[in-house]
Design a protein around this motif. Structure first.
Motif, short mmCIF file in Angstrom:
data_model
loop_
_atom_site.label_atom_id
_atom_site.label_comp_id
_atom_site.label_asym_id
_atom_site.label_seq_id
_atom_site.Cartn_x
_atom_site.Cartn_y
_atom_site.Cartn_z
N SER A 146 -22.07 -15.34 17.38
CA SER A 146 -22.47 -15.64 16.00
C SER A 146 -23.53 -16.73 15.98
O SER A 146 -23.31 -17.82 16.48
CB SER A 146 -21.26 -16.07 15.17
N ALA A 149 -22.48 -19.39 12.83
CA ALA A 149 -21.38 -20.35 12.87
C ALA A 149 -21.93 -21.77 12.77
O ALA A 149 -23.07 -22.04 13.15
CB ALA A 149 -20.59 -20.19 14.17
N ARG A 165 -29.31 -13.88 6.98
CA ARG A 165 -28.30 -14.38 6.05
C ARG A 165 -28.15 -13.46 4.84
O ARG A 165 -27.03 -13.25 4.35
CB ARG A 165 -28.64 -15.80 5.62
N ASN A 168 -26.00 -10.45 5.86
CA ASN A 168 -24.58 -10.75 5.94
C ASN A 168 -23.95 -10.96 4.57
O ASN A 168 -22.78 -10.63 4.36
CB ASN A 168 -24.36 -11.97 6.83
N ARG A 172 -20.77 -8.80 3.12
CA ARG A 172 -19.58 -9.43 2.54
C ARG A 172 -19.31 -8.93 1.12
O ARG A 172 -18.15 -8.73 0.74
CB ARG A 172 -19.75 -10.95 2.53
N ARG A 178 -15.72 -9.84 6.86
CA ARG A 178 -15.38 -11.25 7.03
C ARG A 178 -16.00 -11.86 8.30
O ARG A 178 -15.96 -13.06 8.47
CB ARG A 178 -13.85 -11.43 7.07
N SER A 180 -19.10 -13.10 10.66
CA SER A 180 -20.23 -13.87 10.16
C SER A 180 -21.59 -13.33 10.59
O SER A 180 -22.59 -13.60 9.91
CB SER A 180 -20.10 -15.32 10.62
N ASP A 181 -21.69 -12.60 11.70
CA ASP A 181 -23.01 -12.19 12.20
C ASP A 181 -22.91 -10.80 12.79
O ASP A 181 -22.40 -10.63 13.90
CB ASP A 181 -23.50 -13.21 13.23
N GLU A 225 -15.01 -14.53 17.42
CA GLU A 225 -16.39 -14.96 17.24
C GLU A 225 -16.67 -16.19 18.11
O GLU A 225 -15.87 -17.12 18.16
CB GLU A 225 -16.67 -15.29 15.77
#
Length: 466
Positions: A146, A149, A165, A168, A172, A178, A180-181, A225
């Motif tokens: 990730s 993070a 970003r 992602n 979501r 859930r 992150s990457d 992650e």
């Protein structure tokens, strides 16, 4: 979406080293490097990766170069590396697509842990061992690097940062992801999970990673992650606009499949492990505690919907018609929500029967609530709206207890839960039917033209890869 996966659920996760001795010399880790026209960067990448694994990785490993129909000298470089470096082999595919390359190599690998990384090695290799360690130990099913993070250190341009970003955020909000990457080119998966999950993944390009992770997460698999240090490659050949467009199409396709229950994700379910917290509560049937929680949450939301509809209908019609209409609408929503969320029945098969049985339960609830309203009217003549609502709430509480018992024992019995006998069986074959055989493994081709078994660390060529 493909659903031709084996029917039985995944076994409990186990430490992989317990079975490595029986693997006839197979490596613990197979790292795939998918490439397309990378004659310049391929050799430095493989040499650096091989040196790092030889110095730091405590188990046997293999590096597989997956050539996506390159038109330059990439295949020649891959063959030379396979000849000169132990534990290096190459695949040749005649069609492009990173997802296609990973699916092909992972499907035929004999290593219990499968990983991949981009040829530019933007990710610091010190994260490789932390990436695969949870899979070797049996703690997790998949692992991803990730860049988003908090403890990650990333060097890249503003445009790529914004796109990453924003993507992602889309995942979501639309797919309830859930992790992150999704698009960091640094991932690993256990082979037993890959064998079940890969047939469900439809994309063969850049969206492959996202689809894999979304389905795994929805199935309840554990995704680990790892924060990474990552430096952007300014010479990347990825076409951002075209890739983003294909990704959005993939988000729509996967979201629609999940919404209609078209995927038999229960076939990826893991049994609980040895943690005492995972054991059943004494004297309580298996799954009852979780179902009670789910039923109460769904029931609370359904009650709010019912009361809102009753108040709305009451503006135009009498209490009995308002009660019947509100209860009917909320009953359909309640049955559908309990079917999926409380009792874990997936797929469209059996949905009509479940709704019909839910209507019978609805009729019982209607009799209780209508009878309560009738008794109230006979006792007080013209009760206030607040009194009506109080009586209906009390009557619904009594009906709720009966509804849960009927749902558990009659509408969604054990045979319809977990395996979904009437649901997902229609999606991917009968539970008692034959398990599809794995695809044939391609032969291995040495530099001199002779052939060996696929387990050898030599040059592999798959000319008719799907």
């Amino acid at each position: 979406m493909r659903t031709d996966t084996p029917w039985s659920a995944l076994p409990a996760r186990d430490h992989l080293l317990a079975g490595v001795a029986d693997a006839a010399g197979a490596p613990v880790l197979d790292v795939v490097v998918p490439v397309y026209n990378e004659e310049k960067d391929l050799e430095p990448c493989v040499l650096r990766l091989h040196d790092h694994l030889a110095r730091t990785f405590p188990y046997a490993f293999r590096i597989t170069v997956a050539d996506n129909a390159s038109t330059d000298r990439t295949p020649e470089v891959a063959r030379r590396l396979a000849r000169t470096l132990p534990g290096v082999r190459s695949y040749r595919l005649e069609e492009k697509g990173r997802g296609r390359a990973l699916r092909t190599v992972w499907s035929h690998s004999d290593a219990p842990v499968l990983a991949y990384m981009d040829v530019d090695l933007s990710t610091d290799l010190n994260a490789l061992l932390p990436l695969v360690a949870p899979l070797i130990s049996g703690h997790s099913d998949l692992a991803i690097g990730s860049r988003l993070a908090r403890s990650s250190r990333v060097v890249r341009g503003t445009k790529r940062e914004f796109i990453s970003r924003a993507y992602n955020i889309i995942l979501r909000s639309s797919l309830a992801a859930r992790f992150s990457d999704a698009q960091c080119g640094f991932k690993a998966i256990r082979r037993d999970v890959a064998q079940r999950l890969l047939p469900m993944v439809e994309d063969t390009g850049w969206f492959f990673d996202t689809e894999l992770l979304v389905l795994a997460e929805r199935a309840g698999l554990r995704i680990h992650e790892v924060p990474v240090d990552w430096v952007d490659d300014p010479d990347s050949t990825v076409h951002i606009v075209r890739t983003a467009t294909e990704d959005l199409k993939g988000v729509w396709r996967v979201g629609r499949a999940l919404a209609v229950g078209a995927l038999p994700l229960d076939r990826l379910a893991r049994p609980f492990g040895d943690d005492p917290r995972d054991r059943g509560i004494g004297g309580v049937p298996r799954g009852l505690a979780r179902q009670l929680v789910g039923f109460c949450v769904v029931g609370a939301l359904s009650t709010l919907l019912y009361l809102a509809l009753y108040s709305l209908f009451r503006l135009g019609v009498g209490p009995q018609l308002s009660n019947g209409g509100a209860l009917l609408v909320s009953a359909f929503a309640n049955t559908a929500a309990n079917r999926r969320l409380t009792f874990g029945v997936r797929g469209r098969g059996g949905a009509v029967r479940h709704q019909a049985q839910g209507l019978v339960v609805f009729a019982i609830g209607l009799a209780l609530t209508s009878g309560s309203l009738a008794a109230l009217g006979a006792a007080s003549g013209s009760p206030s709206h607040g009194t009506e609502l109080a009586v209906l709430i009390a009557a619904n509480l009594a009906a709720t207890v009966l509804r849960f018992l009927l749902f558990r024992a009659w509408v969604f019995p054990d045979r319809d839960r977990g395996g979904d006998a009437d649901g997902d069986r229609d999606q991917g074959g009968d539970a008692g039917g034959p398990v599809p055989a794995p695809p044939p493994r391609p032969s291995a081709e040495r530099a001199d033209g002779t052939h060996t078994e696929p387990a050898d660390d030599t040059h592999h060529e798959l000319r008719n890869a799907r």
